[in-house]
Structures are given as C-alpha cells and as structure tokens.
Design an enzyme around this catalytic site. Structure first.
Site, PDB file in Angstrom:
ATOM      1  N   TYR A  25      34.819  40.568  49.785  1.00  0.00           N
ATOM      2  CA  TYR A  25      33.918  39.657  50.214  1.00  0.00           C
ATOM      3  C   TYR A  25      32.980  40.333  51.117  1.00  0.00           C
ATOM      4  CZ  TYR A  25      32.796  34.879  52.016  1.00  0.00           C
ATOM      5  OH  TYR A  25      32.089  33.829  52.156  1.00  0.00           O
ATOM      6  N   SER A  27      28.912  42.512  50.479  1.00  0.00           N
ATOM      7  CA  SER A  27      27.559  41.889  50.575  1.00  0.00           C
ATOM      8  C   SER A  27      27.640  41.034  49.351  1.00  0.00           C
ATOM      9  CB  SER A  27      26.704  43.095  50.410  1.00  0.00           C
ATOM     10  OG  SER A  27      25.391  42.750  49.902  1.00  0.00           O
ATOM     11  N   ASP A  83      32.887  51.005  44.342  1.00  0.00           N
ATOM     12  CA  ASP A  83      33.260  51.534  43.192  1.00  0.00           C
ATOM     13  C   ASP A  83      34.592  52.528  43.431  1.00  0.00           C
ATOM     14  OD1 ASP A  83      31.535  50.655  41.804  1.00  0.00           O
ATOM     15  OD2 ASP A  83      29.708  52.222  41.969  1.00  0.00           O
ATOM     16  N   GLN A  86      37.828  50.532  43.561  1.00  0.00           N
ATOM     17  CA  GLN A  86      38.139  49.584  42.571  1.00  0.00           C
ATOM     18  C   GLN A  86      39.682  49.962  41.783  1.00  0.00           C
ATOM     19  OE1 GLN A  86      34.968  48.688  39.835  1.00  0.00           O
ATOM     20  NE2 GLN A  86      33.638  47.892  41.591  1.00  0.00           N
ATOM     21  N   HIS A 108      28.934  46.600  38.310  1.00  0.00           N
ATOM     22  CA  HIS A 108      28.312  47.917  37.849  1.00  0.00           C
ATOM     23  C   HIS A 108      29.273  48.638  37.062  1.00  0.00           C
ATOM     24  CE1 HIS A 108      26.710  51.518  38.366  1.00  0.00           C
ATOM     25  NE2 HIS A 108      27.542  52.362  39.218  1.00  0.00           N
ATOM     26  N   GLY A 134      23.233  41.883  48.013  1.00  0.00           N
ATOM     27  CA  GLY A 134      23.882  40.417  48.286  1.00  0.00           C
ATOM     28  C   GLY A 134      23.278  39.391  49.170  1.00  0.00           C
ATOM     29  N   GLU A 195      18.927  55.765  41.407  1.00  0.00           N
ATOM     30  CA  GLU A 195      19.320  56.011  42.769  1.00  0.00           C
ATOM     31  C   GLU A 195      19.282  57.513  43.116  1.00  0.00           C
ATOM     32  OE1 GLU A 195      23.075  52.806  43.064  1.00  0.00           O
ATOM     33  OE2 GLU A 195      23.469  54.601  42.685  1.00  0.00           O
TER      34      GLU A 195
END
EC number: 1.1.1.86
Length: 333
Positions: A25, A27, A83, A86, A108, A134, A195
């Site tokens: 929970y 962005s 990431d 995860q 992603h 977000g 990026e």
C-alpha cells in the site's frame, strides 16, 4: 507500430465477480486499490502484520488482510511492493496460495524478466505499468482522466489474460489515456536504461556537474542552482506538453541557438557509446546481478553513495533556496 488500447477496447465487467488483492500500500498500491474500488471492483489490500499502512487503508474504506490471506482469497494477485522485496513476499505469502488459473500481476517486469520469480505454468502472469507515480495515477483518475499504461501478458494459462489485463488497466484509469502493448523484456530493459542513462543518472549528473562548473568558476551557488537545477522543470514541462519543438519555440532565440551549437559538445559520440554499454549491461543482466547482490549484502555501497550524494553542495543550496520560496512552503502544508 505498437498497439494502443482505449476504454472502448476494455471490458471492466471481466473483473466483476473476481476479487483483486493488492499486495502493498505504497505509492502505486494506494492508487491502484482506491481506483479499482471506485471502479466497482472487489478489492482487498494485503499487508504484513503491524504495517503502518493498515489503519490508513482501512480508513480509506478498503478491506485489509495479511498478505497470505489476501492472496488466498483473491482471483487476481497484484504485487506492488518494491522490486527488491518482491521475491520474499512472493515465496512466503503469494506462491503457496497461487493455485491454477489465478492471475499474478506486476507493475514492472524486473523479477520476471531476470528470473527471480518463476510462477507455475498454470498461473496467468501479466503486467500493467502506469507511466507515472502513484499520486498522479490517483489524482488523474479523480479528475476523470488517466495515466498511460503499458500492458503485457507473460503467461496465458486460461486464454483470457489480456482481457483481464485490459480490464485492470481500465479500472485504474489507464485506458482513458491509452494502454500500450509491450513485453516484459521491453518494459524492463527500456525502463532501466531510461532511469540510468537519462531520467535519473544522466539528468542528475548533468545538473550537478553544471552546478559545480559555475561554482568553481566563482559564481554564486544560488545562481548556479537556479540556472542548472531549478529551471530544469520549466524546460521539461514544455517538452512534455508539446515535444522538443514546443520547448524550442517557447525559449528565446539565444537559448535555441545555444541548444543547437553546444548540445552535441556536451552529449558527444563518446557519451552515446557509453550509453550503449549501459544498455548492454541491462540486456545481459549485469546491472540486475549487481543490484541483487547489493541487496543481499544489505546495500553497503548503495547506502554510502546515498549518504554522499545527500551531502553534496547542490543539495544544501537547494534546500536553503526552497525554504525561502513561498510556493515551496505552500506545497509542504
């Protein structure tokens, strides 16, 4: 030409009768959960016991459960934690509850593309990746607009995964702006390259070095900050609004002439060669391996570099200037 989908191409009814678990929970998780709820989708937020976000999510009208319970009761499991977190969340809370025919969604492609998460072949795997933070995904939805999204199907065990993916994109508002079909490979590699070479690594070094050159030449740090950092947003806003041509039409002829005559001296052929090396390191997994190992070692180099960058003069001067600006003070209220 890549395929684009809009609201007319998406059937939100595909998600009706399905429960969607948003794991995380932050962005993106906050925006996805609330937008889906407002779109009439049955949503549960999955968090760890004691999460600071638990009360916040409940206060915003969402059902909250421990991540493993949320994954167990859901048809569509959406993993929106960082990431680097995860894999653990997947192994501990999601994988044991990911039965055949369920849907696993990412925003992603990193962990799928680099083989850190390998779902069973009888599970549907797809991606919906909003191209914005977000808070923008949420605010645009509330204004009746949307943030463009990328969509991809990695595994289609049941034959309708793209329909579910497009319904999800519509549910968070993305189909109002456009949903671009891609692949996990393309999204991951272009995102990381952008990026590193342009949006974050490239731009921050350009601003910082420009600031240093002016200060080392005897100019006031405040003037250097305004010219090399503060005004970046003004230029980028014009590019976003109408492209490079719009920006060049909006600036002075002197600035435009300087653009044409000096730009190639800064971004040289050698720079392009180095950018190609950066892309190769993304493509062959070198960057991913380094980042995974850095996290496994508890981020020593990352933490040291973060601390060093935070103490750079450009940051000190920038904070002082922002504290003086009425608009900046207002935005913090």
């Amino acid at each position: 030409m890549a395929k684009l989908y809009y609201e007319k191409d998406c059937n939100l009814e595909v998600l009706k009768g399905k429960k969607v678990a948003i794991i995380g929970y932050g962005s993106q998780g906050h925006a996805h959960a609330l937008n889906l709820k407002n779109s009439g989708v049955d949503v549960v937020v999955g968090l760890y016991e004691g999460s600071k976000s638990w009360e916040r999510a409940e206060a915003e009208g969402l059902k909250v459960a421990v991540a493993s319970d949320a994954a167990a009761e859901a048809d569509v499991v959406v993993i929106l934690v960082n990431d680097e977190k995860q894999v653990q969340v997947y192994e501990e809370s999601i994988k044991p509850n990911l039965t055949a025919g369920k849907y696993l969604m990412f925003a992603h492609g990193f962990n799928i593309h680099y083989g850190q998460i390998v779902p069973s072949e009888d599970v549907n795997v797809f991606m919906v990746a909003p191209k914005g933070p977000g808070h923008t995904v949420r605010s645009q939805y509330q204004e009746g607009k949307g943030v463009p999204c990328l969509v991809s199907v990695y595994q289609d065990a049941t034959g309708n995964t793209m329909d579910v993916a497009l319904a999800y994109a519509a549910g968070i508002g993305g189909a109002r702006a456009g949903v671009l079909k891609t692949t996990f490979k393309e999204e991951t590699e272009t995102d990381l390259f952008g990026e590193q070479a342009v949006l974050c690594g490239g731009v921050t070094e350009l601003m910082k070095v420009g600031f240093e050159v002016l200060v080392e030449a005897g100019y006031e740090p405040e003037s250097a900050y305004f010219e090399c950092v503060h005004e970046m947003k003004l230029i980028i806003d014009m590019v976003v609004e109408g492209g490079l041509g719009n920006m060049r039409q909006s600036i002075s002829d002197t600035a435009e002439y300087g653009d044409y005559s000096v730009g190639k001296r800064i971004i040289t052929d050698e720079t392009k060669k180095e950018m190609k090396k950066v892309l190769h390191e993304v493509q062959d997994g070198t960057f991913a391996r380094n980042w995974i190992l850095e996290n496994k070692a508890n981020r020593p180099a990352f933490t040291a570099r973060r601390r060093m960058e935070q103490s750079h003069q450009v940051e000190v001067v920038g904070k002082e200037l922002r504290d003086m600006m009425s608009w900046s003070k207002q935005s913090k209220k």
